[in-house]
Design an enzyme around this catalytic site. Structure first.
Site, mmCIF file in Angstrom:
data_model
loop_
_atom_site.group_PDB
_atom_site.id
_atom_site.type_symbol
_atom_site.label_atom_id
_atom_site.label_comp_id
_atom_site.label_asym_id
_atom_site.label_seq_id
_atom_site.Cartn_x
_atom_site.Cartn_y
_atom_site.Cartn_z
ATOM 1 N N THR A 99 0.840 -1.193 0.000
ATOM 2 C CA THR A 99 0.000 0.000 0.000
ATOM 3 C C THR A 99 0.876 1.243 0.000
ATOM 4 O O THR A 99 1.774 1.382 0.840
ATOM 5 C CB THR A 99 -0.972 0.007 1.194
ATOM 6 O OG1 THR A 99 -1.727 1.235 1.189
ATOM 7 C CG2 THR A 99 -0.244 -0.105 2.518
ATOM 8 N N HIS A 138 1.700 -11.355 14.374
ATOM 9 C CA HIS A 138 2.701 -11.849 15.308
ATOM 10 C C HIS A 138 2.464 -13.306 15.695
ATOM 11 O O HIS A 138 3.308 -13.932 16.354
ATOM 12 C CB HIS A 138 2.702 -10.994 16.581
ATOM 13 C CG HIS A 138 4.045 -10.887 17.227
ATOM 14 N ND1 HIS A 138 5.086 -11.726 16.933
ATOM 15 C CD2 HIS A 138 4.528 -10.026 18.168
ATOM 16 C CE1 HIS A 138 6.142 -11.409 17.656
ATOM 17 N NE2 HIS A 138 5.827 -10.373 18.417
#
Length: 599
Positions: A512, A569
Site C-alpha cells: 500500500t 505476530h
C-alpha cells in the site's frame, strides 16, 4: 423449457451476493448473455448475464435482497411465453385490424387506419426500411445516459458514422454517431432527458424516406416548405416566393402545408417535409457559450471555475471537460505566482481564499455497501490476528537518480510512467522469496501454516467507493518493466470498475502506497487471510549524516523514505519482520536496477 438463473460464485471465498439492480423486468424479452441484473459481493460489483434467450417470466430475489451462491434469482421462459406475461395488453391488441380474430377485407385496412394517420410515426411510413438508434452502454457500469444536445433535427440527411447527438453519463461525455446513412425520421428522446441503456433514441430512414412520410398527411393541402429561424409555436410563417420551388416538393402532387417549428424538447413528431430549425437552447442560460453537461458542471464546481467566463471548444461552442481543466490549471498557475514575490509584497497582498467546506459537512448519511464492508473487514482483521508494525528508514537516492535518468526512455519503451512504486514492489517480492513466513497464511483451527510457492502481490488502490485491493498474480516472475505495466493496468481497471472477480482474490502479500498523498508512514492493517502488508511512505529530501570514504561523516541532502511492515505476530516474529525489511532496504539502497531498465 424454463431456465433458472442462479447466483454465481464470484470469487473463491464469496458465499453470497446482494441484488443491487434488475436491468430487466418481468415480461421483458432478453437475449442470451445480455446483462440481466447487477450483483454486489464483498469482493466485487458485477453484472449477471442471461443464460438463455427468452422472456423474464419471474423474479425471485428482489433488489437489495441477499442470496447465497447457487440460489435461484429468476426464471427465463421460452420466447412464446411473452404473450402470457402481459395479458392486460390483449384488449388493446384486439383493436388493431391485423390482430383481429376474424380477418377484415383488404380494402378496409386503410380506412381503419386513416384516423391514426397523423399520429403514425414516420418509421411506419418508411415501409419498414428504418434503423433504430439506441442508447449504447458507455462503460461497464453505466446504466443510463442523458441526451445533452441533438446535432441533427427531424428531416435532416445524415451519413453513416456522422455525429448525431451528444450524450452525458456519470463517466463520460461523448457523441453518438449515426449507424447508417439516411434521413432522421423521428427523435424519441428530447434534450435533457435521461434514459436507460438500450432505450430507443431515434429512427433513421433510408435515403429519401423523409418524403415517403408525406402520404400519411395528405389530408391537408400541401404548400411550399420553408426555413424557420426561430421556434414560433403559435404563428405559422408565410411561404416565401423564392422557396416555392424547394427540392422537398419535387415529388409532391400539390403544394405542401408550411411546417410549424417546434422546440427540440417537445414531444417527438413524425418526419414530414424537411424543415430547417435552429439548434435547441434547452439547458442553456442566457449568455452561455453552449450546453453544459452535469458532469462538466460538477467538475467546474469542484475546481471553482466560473462557467460564464469560459469559451467552449466543443460542438456548437459547448463547454467540455478539458475546457474546465485548462481553466483550473491557469487559475492554479496564477495563484502560485504571488507566492514567488518577496515577503514584503506578500504581506501587503490580500490573504489567500480559504478552501470551500465540503458539502458533506454537518450531514448524516447511510453507509454505502462498500464502506460498511471495509469497516467490517478492518475490525475483523484486528480481532483475528495479533498485529504490530515495524518501520525502517531507507536511503533511495540512487534509485531517485536512476529514475530521473531513465524515466523518459522507460515511458517511450513501456508506455507507462516510472514511479518509485515498481522499485518498492520488485524489492518486496524478491525479499518474499527468502523470507517465506511473511508470504504465508495460518489456520489455527486446523493447526497448519501454508508457505505459498508464488508471490501474488495485492496493490491497494484508492477509489471513490473506497479502498480496493486487486492482485498481480505471480509478481515474482516479473521484472521492473513488467511490474510497472501491471501496476498501472490494475490501478486503471480498478478506478474504471473493470475488474473481474478473479482480479481481487488469491493475494498472498499486499503493498500500500500511503506516501502517494504525502504521508511519511502509517501502520496499515493486514488484508486477511494474509499475514503481512508493506506500507511505503513519501520520498522526501532530508539532511542526513552519511559516511563518505574520503571525508568521513558529513551531512548531505538525501532522498529518504519510511517502509512500514504490519505483520501477524502469531506466525511472524519481530526478528523475521526486521530481516525482511533489511533485505528490502539493502536492495533499494544498492540501486542496482540498471539491467532491469536496459541501461
Amino acid at each position: 423449457m424454463p431456465v433458472s438463473v442462479t447466483m454465481p460464485r464470484l470469487g473463491e471465498s464469496v458465499t453470497e451476493g446482494t441484488v443491487t439492480r434488475w436491468l430487466k423486468q418481468e415480461g421483458d424479452q432478453v437475449e442470451a448473455d445480455e446483462p440481466l441484473l447487477e450483483v454486489s459481493t464483498d469482493k466485487v460489483d458485477t453484472e449477471i448475464p442471461s443464460p438463455a434467450a427468452g422472456v423474464l417470466t419471474r423474479i425471485v430475489v428482489q433488489e437489495d435482497e441477499t442470496a447465497e451462491v447457487g440460489a435461484e434469482l429468476a426464471v427465463i421462459g421460452d420466447a412464446g411465453d411473452a404473450g402470457g406475461a402481459a395479458p392486460a395488453e390483449e384488449p388493446a391488441a384486439a383493436e388493431e385490424p391485423a390482430q383481429a380474430e376474424e380477418p377484415a377485407p383488404a380494402a378496409e385496412a386503410p380506412q381503419a387506419e386513416a384516423p391514426k394517420a397523423e399520429a403514425a410515426p414516420a418509421a411506419e411510413a418508411a415501409s419498414g426500411e428504418t434503423t433504430s438508434l439506441k442508447m449504447p452502454a458507455l462503460g461497464e457500469s453505466v446504466t443510463e445516459g442523458t441526451v445533452t444536445r441533438w446535432l441533427k433535427q427531424v428531416g435532416d440527411a445524415v451519413e453513416a458514422d456522422e455525429p448525431l447527438l451528444e450524450v452525458s453519463t456519470d463517466k463520460v461525455d461523448t457523441e453518438i454517431p449515426s449507424p447508417v446513412a439516411g434521413t432522421l425520421l423521428e427523435i424519441k428522446v428530447a434534450e435533457d432527458e435521461t434514459v436507460e441503456v438500450g432505450a430507443e433514441l431515434a429512427v433513421i430512414g433510408a435515403p429519401g424516406a423523409g418524403g415517403g412520410a408525406q402520404p400519411a398527411q395528405q389530408a391537408q393541402p400541401a404548400q411550399p416548405a420553408q426555413q424557420v429561424e426561430q421556434p414560433q409555436p403559435k404563428a405559422e410563417p408565410k411561404p416565401k416566393p423564392e422557396q416555392a420551388a424547394a427540392p422537398a416538393q419535387a415529388a409532391a402532387p400539390a403544394p405542401a402545408q408550411p411546417a410549424q417549428a417546434k422546440p427540440a424538447a417537445a414531444a417527438p413528431v413524425a418526419a414530414g417535409p424537411a424543415t430547417s430549425v435552429e439548434p435547441s437552447v434547452n439547458g442553456k442560460a442566457e449568455g452561455d457559450a453552449g450546453y453544459v453537461t452535469p458532469l462538466v458542471r460538477k467538475l467546474a464546481s469542484e475546481h471553482g471555475v466560473n462557467l460564464a467566463t469560459l469559451s467552449g471548444t466543443g460542438v456548437g461552442g459547448r463547454i467540455r471537460k478539458q475546457d474546465v481543466l485548462d481553466a483550473a490549471a491557469k487559475a492554479k498557475q496564477a495563484a502560485a505566482a504571488p507566492a514567488a514575490a518577496p515577503a514584503a509584497a506578500a504581506a501587503e497582498s490580500k490573504p489567500a481564499a480559504k478552501a470551500a467546506p465540503s458539502p458533506l459537512r454537518g450531514q448524516t448519511q447511510k453507509l454505502t455497501r462498500m464502506r460498511a464492508l471495509i469497516a467490517r473487514r478492518m475490525v475483523e482483521s484486528l480481532q483475528v490476528s495479533a498485529q504490530l508494525t515495524t518501520v525502517v528508514e531507507v536511503d533511495v537516492t540512487k534509485v531517485a537518480k536512476l529514475r530521473a535518468k531513465a524515466k523518459q526512455q522507460f515511458l517511450d519503451t513501456h508506455g507507462v510512467k516510472l514511479s518509485f512504486l515498481p522499485f518498492f514492489a520488485l524489492a518486496a517480492v524478491e525479499a518474499l522469496r527468502v523470507h517465506p513466513s511473511v508470504n504465508s497464511s495460518i489456520d489455527l483451527e486446523a493447526g497448519t501454516v501454508t508457505y505459498h510457492d508464488a508471490e501474488h502481490l495485492g496493490m491497494a488502490v484508492d477509489t471513490e467507493k473506497g479502498l480496493i485491493v486487486p492482485v498481480i498474480r505471480n509478481a515474482g516472475d516479473l521484472n521492473l518493466g513488467g511490474l510497472a505495466k501491471r501496476i498501472a493496468d490494475v490501478a486503471e481497471r480498478t478506478r474504471t470498475n473493470k475488474l473481474n472477480p478473479d482480479d481481487i482474490t488469491g493475494g498472498t502479500f499486499t503493498l500500500t502506497n500511503t506516501g502517494s498523498r504525502g504521508a511519511l508512514f502509517d501502520t496499515p492493517i493486514i488484508n486477511q487471510p494474509q499475514v503481512a502488508i508493506l506500507g511505503t511512505g513519501a520520498v522526501v529530501k532530508r539532511a542526513v549524516v552519511v559516511n563518505d570514504p574520503e571525508l568521513g561523516e558529513i551531512i548531505a541532502p538525501r532522498s529518504m523514505v519510511y517502509l512500514a511492515l504490519s505483520y501477524d505476530h502469531r506466525i511472524v516474529d519481530g526478528a523475521d519482520a526486521a530481516r525482511f525489511l533489511t533485505t528490502v532496504k539493502e536492495r533499494l539502497e544498492g540501486g542496482n536496477f540498471e539491467a532491469d531498465l536496459g541501461l
